[in-house]
Design a protein around this motif. Structure first.
Motif, PDB file in Angstrom:
ATOM      1  N   MET A  72       0.850  -1.171   0.000  1.00 53.49           N
ATOM      2  CA  MET A  72       0.000   0.000   0.000  1.00 53.49           C
ATOM      3  C   MET A  72       0.895   1.232   0.000  1.00 53.49           C
ATOM      4  N   SER A  73       0.577   2.196  -0.849  1.00 54.54           N
ATOM      5  CA  SER A  73       1.411   3.390  -0.961  1.00 54.54           C
ATOM      6  C   SER A  73       1.126   4.365   0.180  1.00 54.54           C
ATOM      7  N   GLU A  74       2.031   5.304   0.366  1.00 54.80           N
ATOM      8  CA  GLU A  74       1.845   6.327   1.396  1.00 54.80           C
ATOM      9  C   GLU A  74       0.588   7.142   1.118  1.00 54.80           C
ATOM     10  N   ALA A  75       0.328   7.423  -0.162  1.00 55.34           N
ATOM     11  CA  ALA A  75      -0.855   8.205  -0.524  1.00 55.34           C
ATOM     12  C   ALA A  75      -2.131   7.465  -0.125  1.00 55.34           C
ATOM     13  N   GLN A  76      -2.140   6.143  -0.266  1.00 52.09           N
ATOM     14  CA  GLN A  76      -3.312   5.364   0.116  1.00 52.09           C
ATOM     15  C   GLN A  76      -3.514   5.360   1.629  1.00 52.09           C
ATOM     16  N   VAL A  77      -2.429   5.214   2.376  1.00 53.87           N
ATOM     17  CA  VAL A  77      -2.522   5.223   3.840  1.00 53.87           C
ATOM     18  C   VAL A  77      -3.017   6.580   4.316  1.00 53.87           C
ATOM     19  N   ALA A  78      -2.439   7.652   3.792  1.00 55.84           N
ATOM     20  CA  ALA A  78      -2.867   9.000   4.174  1.00 55.84           C
ATOM     21  C   ALA A  78      -4.323   9.218   3.780  1.00 55.84           C
ATOM     22  N   GLY A  79      -4.714   8.717   2.618  1.00 65.95           N
ATOM     23  CA  GLY A  79      -6.095   8.851   2.176  1.00 65.95           C
ATOM     24  C   GLY A  79      -7.066   8.156   3.113  1.00 65.95           C
ATOM     25  N   GLY A  80      -6.672   7.008   3.634  1.00 65.50           N
ATOM     26  CA  GLY A  80      -7.507   6.309   4.606  1.00 65.50           C
ATOM     27  C   GLY A  80      -7.700   7.113   5.875  1.00 65.50           C
ATOM     28  N   HIS A  81      -6.638   7.752   6.335  1.00 66.32           N
ATOM     29  CA  HIS A  81      -6.743   8.588   7.536  1.00 66.32           C
ATOM     30  C   HIS A  81      -7.595   9.824   7.259  1.00 66.32           C
ATOM     31  N   LYS A  82      -7.456  10.400   6.072  1.00 70.89           N
ATOM     32  CA  LYS A  82      -8.292  11.550   5.718  1.00 70.89           C
ATOM     33  C   LYS A  82      -9.760  11.153   5.658  1.00 70.89           C
ATOM     34  N   ALA A  83     -10.047   9.994   5.090  1.00 70.33           N
ATOM     35  CA  ALA A  83     -11.433   9.508   5.023  1.00 70.33           C
ATOM     36  C   ALA A  83     -11.984   9.290   6.429  1.00 70.33           C
ATOM     37  N   ASN A  84     -11.157   8.763   7.312  1.00 70.64           N
ATOM     38  CA  ASN A  84     -11.582   8.530   8.689  1.00 70.64           C
ATOM     39  C   ASN A  84     -12.018   9.828   9.361  1.00 70.64           C
ATOM     40  N   LEU A  85     -11.312  10.911   9.080  1.00 75.16           N
ATOM     41  CA  LEU A  85     -11.656  12.193   9.690  1.00 75.16           C
ATOM     42  C   LEU A  85     -13.046  12.674   9.261  1.00 75.16           C
ATOM     43  N   HIS A 123      -6.479   9.937  16.476  1.00 75.79           N
ATOM     44  CA  HIS A 123      -5.350   9.109  16.053  1.00 75.79           C
ATOM     45  C   HIS A 123      -4.987   9.427  14.591  1.00 75.79           C
ATOM     46  N   SER A 124      -5.992   9.518  13.728  1.00 79.22           N
ATOM     47  CA  SER A 124      -5.735   9.828  12.320  1.00 79.22           C
ATOM     48  C   SER A 124      -5.095  11.206  12.168  1.00 79.22           C
ATOM     49  N   ARG A 125      -5.564  12.187  12.950  1.00 78.37           N
ATOM     50  CA  ARG A 125      -4.948  13.526  12.907  1.00 78.37           C
ATOM     51  C   ARG A 125      -3.474  13.452  13.293  1.00 78.37           C
ATOM     52  N   GLN A 126      -3.171  12.691  14.345  1.00 80.40           N
ATOM     53  CA  GLN A 126      -1.785  12.569  14.800  1.00 80.40           C
ATOM     54  C   GLN A 126      -0.921  11.902  13.733  1.00 80.40           C
ATOM     55  N   VAL A 127      -1.420  10.832  13.140  1.00 83.13           N
ATOM     56  CA  VAL A 127      -0.653  10.133  12.101  1.00 83.13           C
ATOM     57  C   VAL A 127      -0.411  11.065  10.916  1.00 83.13           C
ATOM     58  N   LEU A 128      -1.441  11.776  10.487  1.00 82.59           N
ATOM     59  CA  LEU A 128      -1.287  12.691   9.345  1.00 82.59           C
ATOM     60  C   LEU A 128      -0.268  13.790   9.659  1.00 82.59           C
ATOM     61  N   ASN A 129      -0.338  14.338  10.863  1.00 80.40           N
ATOM     62  CA  ASN A 129       0.583  15.421  11.225  1.00 80.40           C
ATOM     63  C   ASN A 129       2.012  14.936  11.430  1.00 80.40           C
ATOM     64  N   GLU A 130       2.184  13.764  12.032  1.00 83.20           N
ATOM     65  CA  GLU A 130       3.522  13.288  12.366  1.00 83.20           C
ATOM     66  C   GLU A 130       4.216  12.552  11.224  1.00 83.20           C
ATOM     67  N   GLU A 131       3.459  11.807  10.438  1.00 82.29           N
ATOM     68  CA  GLU A 131       4.078  10.974   9.414  1.00 82.29           C
ATOM     69  C   GLU A 131       3.871  11.469   7.986  1.00 82.29           C
ATOM     70  N   PHE A 132       2.855  12.283   7.789  1.00 81.26           N
ATOM     71  CA  PHE A 132       2.510  12.677   6.426  1.00 81.26           C
ATOM     72  C   PHE A 132       2.420  14.185   6.244  1.00 81.26           C
ATOM     73  N   GLY A 153      -0.855  15.432   5.925  1.00 84.28           N
ATOM     74  CA  GLY A 153      -1.619  14.816   4.844  1.00 84.28           C
ATOM     75  C   GLY A 153      -1.163  15.231   3.466  1.00 84.28           C
ATOM     76  N   ASP A 154      -0.082  16.005   3.415  1.00 79.14           N
ATOM     77  CA  ASP A 154       0.443  16.468   2.123  1.00 79.14           C
ATOM     78  C   ASP A 154       1.353  15.388   1.547  1.00 79.14           C
ATOM     79  N   VAL A 155       0.757  14.466   0.785  1.00 76.87           N
ATOM     80  CA  VAL A 155       1.487  13.332   0.227  1.00 76.87           C
ATOM     81  C   VAL A 155       1.392  13.408  -1.287  1.00 76.87           C
ATOM     82  N   SER A 156       2.522  13.193  -1.971  1.00 76.99           N
ATOM     83  CA  SER A 156       2.486  13.240  -3.433  1.00 76.99           C
ATOM     84  C   SER A 156       1.709  12.059  -3.973  1.00 76.99           C
ATOM     85  N   LYS A 157       0.979  12.295  -5.038  1.00 77.97           N
ATOM     86  CA  LYS A 157       0.191  11.248  -5.686  1.00 77.97           C
ATOM     87  C   LYS A 157       1.003  10.673  -6.823  1.00 77.97           C
TER      88      LYS A 157
END
Length: 84
Positions: free
Chosen positions: A1-14, A26-35, A38-42
């Motif tokens: 699974m790509s980073e864009a897909q993982v970030a997209g899942g967290h965005k959908a969760n929000l 949790h999704s907000r924290q993951v997006l802020n700390e790892e992505f 949520g700014d991930v290249s497609k």
């Protein structure tokens, strides 16, 4: 699974009204700390796409009566570029 897909899942969760506030936090924290928030290249236009599948889709566009003439012309041009 790509980073864009993982970030997209967290965005959908929000935006999902059926998830808990804990899950959203949790999704907000993951997006802020790892992505970077949520700014991930497609993937690019033909990044990981199978060229045969792309060509098949363009050919289907040419034969679809519900597609505009403009879209058919664009598909024909793209097919020509793929052949070159």
């Amino acid at each position: 699974m790509s980073e864009a897909q993982v970030a997209g899942g967290h965005k959908a969760n929000l935006n999902n009204p059926n998830t808990s506030e804990d899950a959203k936090e949790h999704s907000r924290q993951v997006l802020n700390e790892e992505f970077n928030g949520g700014d991930v290249s497609k993937t690019t236009d033909n990044g990981d796409k199978n060229p045969n599948n792309v060509a098949g889709g363009l050919k289907a566009t040419l034969n679809n009566p519900k597609v505009s003439d403009e879209a058919k012309e664009s598909a024909k041009e793209r097919l020509g570029q793929m052949d070159s």
